[in-house]
Design a protein around this motif. Structure first.
Motif, PDB file in Angstrom:
ATOM      1  N   VAL A 197     -42.572  -5.920  26.746  1.00 26.75           N
ATOM      2  CA  VAL A 197     -42.095  -5.962  28.124  1.00 26.75           C
ATOM      3  C   VAL A 197     -42.814  -4.858  28.899  1.00 26.75           C
ATOM      4  O   VAL A 197     -42.734  -3.684  28.519  1.00 26.75           O
ATOM      5  CB  VAL A 197     -40.571  -5.748  28.201  1.00 26.75           C
ATOM      6  CG1 VAL A 197     -40.099  -5.773  29.642  1.00 26.75           C
ATOM      7  CG2 VAL A 197     -39.854  -6.806  27.380  1.00 26.75           C
ATOM      8  N   PRO A 198     -43.514  -5.190  29.971  1.00 28.65           N
ATOM      9  CA  PRO A 198     -44.227  -4.158  30.748  1.00 28.65           C
ATOM     10  C   PRO A 198     -43.260  -3.128  31.324  1.00 28.65           C
ATOM     11  O   PRO A 198     -42.115  -3.448  31.681  1.00 28.65           O
ATOM     12  CB  PRO A 198     -44.907  -4.968  31.863  1.00 28.65           C
ATOM     13  CG  PRO A 198     -44.935  -6.383  31.364  1.00 28.65           C
ATOM     14  CD  PRO A 198     -43.720  -6.535  30.501  1.00 28.65           C
ATOM     15  N   PHE A 199     -43.702  -1.902  31.364  1.00 31.12           N
ATOM     16  CA  PHE A 199     -42.986  -0.800  32.017  1.00 31.12           C
ATOM     17  C   PHE A 199     -41.704  -0.375  31.278  1.00 31.12           C
ATOM     18  O   PHE A 199     -40.936   0.428  31.800  1.00 31.12           O
ATOM     19  CB  PHE A 199     -42.631  -1.151  33.470  1.00 31.12           C
ATOM     20  CG  PHE A 199     -43.759  -1.757  34.242  1.00 31.12           C
ATOM     21  CD1 PHE A 199     -44.918  -1.026  34.474  1.00 31.12           C
ATOM     22  CD2 PHE A 199     -43.678  -3.050  34.714  1.00 31.12           C
ATOM     23  CE1 PHE A 199     -45.978  -1.574  35.187  1.00 31.12           C
ATOM     24  CE2 PHE A 199     -44.723  -3.609  35.424  1.00 31.12           C
ATOM     25  CZ  PHE A 199     -45.886  -2.877  35.662  1.00 31.12           C
ATOM     26  N   LEU A 200     -41.456  -0.927  30.073  1.00 31.82           N
ATOM     27  CA  LEU A 200     -40.293  -0.501  29.304  1.00 31.82           C
ATOM     28  C   LEU A 200     -40.686   0.693  28.448  1.00 31.82           C
ATOM     29  O   LEU A 200     -41.581   0.613  27.605  1.00 31.82           O
ATOM     30  CB  LEU A 200     -39.778  -1.635  28.419  1.00 31.82           C
ATOM     31  CG  LEU A 200     -38.489  -1.349  27.626  1.00 31.82           C
ATOM     32  CD1 LEU A 200     -37.332  -1.073  28.578  1.00 31.82           C
ATOM     33  CD2 LEU A 200     -38.164  -2.509  26.696  1.00 31.82           C
ATOM     34  N   LYS A 201     -40.042   1.836  28.663  1.00 31.18           N
ATOM     35  CA  LYS A 201     -40.406   3.068  27.990  1.00 31.18           C
ATOM     36  C   LYS A 201     -40.072   2.987  26.495  1.00 31.18           C
ATOM     37  O   LYS A 201     -39.167   2.282  26.074  1.00 31.18           O
ATOM     38  CB  LYS A 201     -39.679   4.257  28.621  1.00 31.18           C
ATOM     39  CG  LYS A 201     -40.105   4.541  30.055  1.00 31.18           C
ATOM     40  CD  LYS A 201     -39.390   5.774  30.596  1.00 31.18           C
ATOM     41  CE  LYS A 201     -39.844   6.090  32.019  1.00 31.18           C
ATOM     42  NZ  LYS A 201     -39.152   7.294  32.567  1.00 31.18           N
ATOM     43  N   ALA A 202     -40.842   3.769  25.701  1.00 32.43           N
ATOM     44  CA  ALA A 202     -40.674   3.755  24.251  1.00 32.43           C
ATOM     45  C   ALA A 202     -39.276   4.208  23.846  1.00 32.43           C
ATOM     46  O   ALA A 202     -38.704   3.708  22.874  1.00 32.43           O
ATOM     47  CB  ALA A 202     -41.728   4.655  23.599  1.00 32.43           C
ATOM     48  N   GLU A 203     -38.699   5.180  24.596  1.00 33.26           N
ATOM     49  CA  GLU A 203     -37.368   5.671  24.258  1.00 33.26           C
ATOM     50  C   GLU A 203     -36.318   4.561  24.348  1.00 33.26           C
ATOM     51  O   GLU A 203     -35.406   4.492  23.526  1.00 33.26           O
ATOM     52  CB  GLU A 203     -36.979   6.832  25.187  1.00 33.26           C
ATOM     53  CG  GLU A 203     -37.763   8.119  24.960  1.00 33.26           C
ATOM     54  CD  GLU A 203     -39.162   8.069  25.570  1.00 33.26           C
ATOM     55  OE1 GLU A 203     -39.467   7.079  26.282  1.00 33.26           O
ATOM     56  OE2 GLU A 203     -39.947   9.000  25.324  1.00 33.26           O
TER      57      GLU A 203
END
Length: 745
Positions: A406-412
């Motif tokens: 998913v684009p722009f979904l942060k790793a955290e």
């Protein structure tokens, strides 16, 4: 069966000894549930089928005394030796139950037992539980100087201990564990629950207790250096990753490997080639260098790493390398990279027998990033009662990524749960001489995510395309099923489905408590055609003679469908349980479609439905096929209701038995000419619910279950008058056998 029942269960009970026949627990206090104390029994009787018949002991008793003979060894292995009564174990059971009641605040509790001797050589044991009045917690306070520990231990919103409740030793111990866990989540790596103790004070005859939490004497009397370590926070300075064939190796990982990739924070050590790309390992590690140690991060890392296909299991350890600093070592044990499987099975559909063979290949680490590639192929052949035999060929390819693409979904955020993304393709070709040739091709993107402890899982089909193409349809089939009044005409014309769907799963089953009652919930909702409908309407696209939009001269489906399934497992013991099952489903076609696609419609009967009917022979409503033949095409519906109750019991060895009652039917949303009596109506649907009963045998090998169910019709809504109640069922019309793999629900 006669030979089994006549063989005495006391055959191998020595003279002067007794078979423990029954055990019963009786409590004199509604606050104490007798069933909750069964786990403290040190001796229980042999399990009985349907609660009485000790079939496994009967089988054991069929054996002879000569254990050198194979048949005698086999019978003893399949059966159970009689449970010889031991009064010392009964006394220990009383002591264990009394201790358990004390721990829950019933300090005046007494457990006594009564022996009731039966002939021949049998004894029943009755435990009488006298709880007495409980001791209550009057005041609870925390006497600890350390400010953080005092704050954590004094939080009433996160506590197992509350004034006015029973003075429970178990809850006090759980409170110690909770406080230690919350301290370790704040960086206090060396803090343990044994560093906490309690003092209790009770006024004479008051049955009220004042409890104070304080540091344990051992910690208070320890050296200053130990106290400093216990009450110091620790940060993680570095994280090391290793791949090793034996995770139990006694050697330190950093002494085994020489080649490393080191960015100053993370170190990936290997001999020839790392198991996974460093980015993948780091992305599935919730333990962050430079941050405080946190127990939750460790648990989350275990979940993330163990969810990866190339990882068989993982081990995480820490070592203090400097004051206030920890180095983390993560050891990964590799799984098999590739697997192959071949399977074959017999099929039975609409009265026709067939065979299906399949082969599959899986690569769990195709690009060294835990991407899983699976390729499956199958072929089927069916011997048909009417017309030439049918064939089917197909296969599918799926590439699954161990993360949410998913684009722009942060790793955290990705690390908060186990996620995956799958890209799928499938193809199927059906050759049915005398009817049609059909090709079905599809593709889709699917997201899956799973919460902690695997109790919740979710699946989102972001988009799925299915194209159905029929290059040839026989004239007779076209006349019967593709006429202007046929609801299935659309299903046998070229059509296109573009759908989006969501499904969920929830269970409160706990592997640590396998004999605890639990429930499983599944639900699904999907819709198709809305985006295409909007685009076609805005573009004033071409329509066919029925007023439906076409995309590339092909009609597309438009519908919404929802399903709900609830299963409850009532477990009496390891050999007996009741299973309750409810299944509801509704599909509604609209806009560009007058009916659901055939593959999305419901059918009733069969091995997982109302088992008095063969698959696809029940419903919809009161509809009855002409000439008593199976009408696969017309016996489908838009609404599904299924209710089941099944009693399951272990008989002996790997063989289990079942008794069941099934109810249900399917209905159509609209009143179709080709399905008279099939429409759902609020004032009459309950009269159209079919009933069946029956029995089954299961061969349970743990990894798979083969079952045979025999169902009998009790109420047939397709008949009229008093014939609906099948008081005298006939073999030909009212009974059905079902052969299947795994349990029906």
């Amino acid at each position: 069966m006669v030979a089994l029942s006549s063989c005495s269960v006391t055959k191998y009970v020595p003279d002067g000894k007794y078979l423990l026949n029954k055990v019963k627990l009786v409590s004199d206090d509604k606050r104490v549930h007798a069933d909750s104390l069964k786990s403290y029994l040190r001796q229980t009787p042999n399990t009985g089928v349907f609660g009485a018949w000790k079939l496994q002991v009967n089988i054991y008793s069929l054996s002879g005394p000569d254990t050198t003979k194979r048949i005698n060894r086999l019978l003893r292995k399949m059966g159970d030796a009689p449970e010889i009564y031991d009064s010392t174990l009964t006394i220990e059971s009383c002591q264990q139950m009394t201790r358990a009641l004390n721990n829950e605040g019933f300090y005046s509790a007494q457990v006594t037992y009564e022996e009731v001797y039966k002939r021949p050589k049998r004894v029943n044991v009755i435990y009488h539980i006298h709880s007495g009045e409980p001791y209550l917690l009057r005041n609870y306070r925390v006497d600890i100087e350390h400010p953080i520990l005092r704050f954590v231990a004094s939080d009433p919103k996160q506590s197992y201990v509350h004034s006015g409740e029973n003075f429970s030793i178990e809850n006090l111990d759980r409170e110690r564990g909770l406080v230690a866990e919350r301290m370790r989540e704040r960086g206090y790596y060396f803090f343990e629950k044994d560093f906490i103790s309690y003092s209790a004070d009770s006024a004479l005859n008051s049955r009220q207790v004042d409890v104070t939490m304080r540091l344990s004497n051992a910690l208070q009397q320890s050296s200053d250096s130990l106290k400093d370590k216990v009450f110091s926070t620790y940060i993680v300075n570095r994280v090391f990753f290793y791949s090793i064939d034996d995770a139990s190796s006694t050697k330190r990982p950093d002494t085994i490997f020489t080649d490393t990739i080191d960015d100053g924070r993370y170190v990936v050590a290997y001999s020839k080639r790392s198991l996974l790309r460093p980015k993948v390992m780091i992305g599935n590690c919730a333990i962050k260098p430079g941050e405080l140690y946190n127990d939750h991060d460790v648990e989350r890392t275990y979940e993330l790493l163990n969810s990866l296909g190339p990882v068989r299991y993982s081990n995480i350890s820490f070592r203090e390398t400097a004051p206030g600093e920890l180095t983390c070592y993560i050891v990964l044990t590799p799984n098999k990279r590739m697997t192959f499987q071949v399977e074959a099975e017999g099929t039975y559909s609409a009265g026709d027998w067939g065979v299906e063979v399949g082969a599959g290949y899986t690569h769990r680490n195709i690009f060294r990033g835990a991407e899983a590639l699976s390729i499956n192929a199958k072929a089927a052949y069916e011997w048909r009662q009417a017309g030439s035999n049918a064939m089917e060929f197909g296969g599918d390819i799926a590439l699954k990524f161990p993360t949410a693409l998913v684009p722009f979904l942060k790793a955290e955020k990705k690390q908060r749960m186990v996620t995956s993304t799958a890209i799928k393709f499938n193809y199927n070709y059906q050759l049915r001489p005398g009817e049609y040739n059909r090709t079905i091709a599809g593709a889709g993107i699917q997201y899956r995510w799973q919460g902690r402890n695997s109790r919740f899982s979710h699946t989102l089909d972001l988009v799925e395309f299915n194209y159905v193409y029929l290059p040839w349809v026989s004239a007779s089939f076209r006349e019967h099923f593709m006429g202007s009044t046929s609801i299935l005409r659309y299903s046998y014309e070229d059509h296109f489905i573009m759908r989006i769907g969501y499904s969920g799963y929830n269970s409160n089953f706990r592997a640590s408590q396998p004999l605890r009652n639990y429930r499983v919930i599944r639900y699904n909702i999907e819709t198709a055609g809305n985006l295409l409908q909007g685009i076609c309407a805005a573009a004033n696209a071409k329509k066919d003679d029925d007023g439906a939009y076409l995309v590339g001269n092909i009609r597309f489906s438009q519908y919404v469908k929802a399903d709900f399934e609830f299963t409850y497992y009532q477990i009496f013991n390891k050999s007996h349980r009741l299973v309750y099952h409810v299944q509801l489903g509704v599909g509604y076609p609209y806009g560009n479609a007058s009916s659901l696609p055939f593959e999305k419609r419901y059918f009733a009967g069969g091995a997982t439905g109302v088992r008095g009917w063969a698959a696809r022979t029940l419903g919809p409503g009161t509809y009855r096929s002409q000439g008593g033949k199976i009408d696969v095409n017309n016996q489908t519906g838009d609404i599904n209701l299924q209710l089941n109750v099944e009693y399951r019991a272990k008989l002996f060895w790997k063989i289990h038995g079942a008794l069941f009652v099934d109810a249900g039917n399917i209905w159509t949303i609209r009143d179709y000419e080709a399905q008279p009596g099939g429409a759902f109506k609020w004032d009459s649907f309950y009269k159209e619910i079919a009933l069946a009963y029956g029995a089954g045998l299961r061969l349970d090998f743990d990894y798979f279950v083969f079952r045979v169910d025999y169902g009998v019709k009790l109420y047939d809504p397709s008949l009229t008058g008093s014939d609906k109640w099948r008081r005298r069922p006939t073999w030909k019309n009212d009974m059905a056998f079902h052969f299947a793999i795994n349990y029906p629900f």
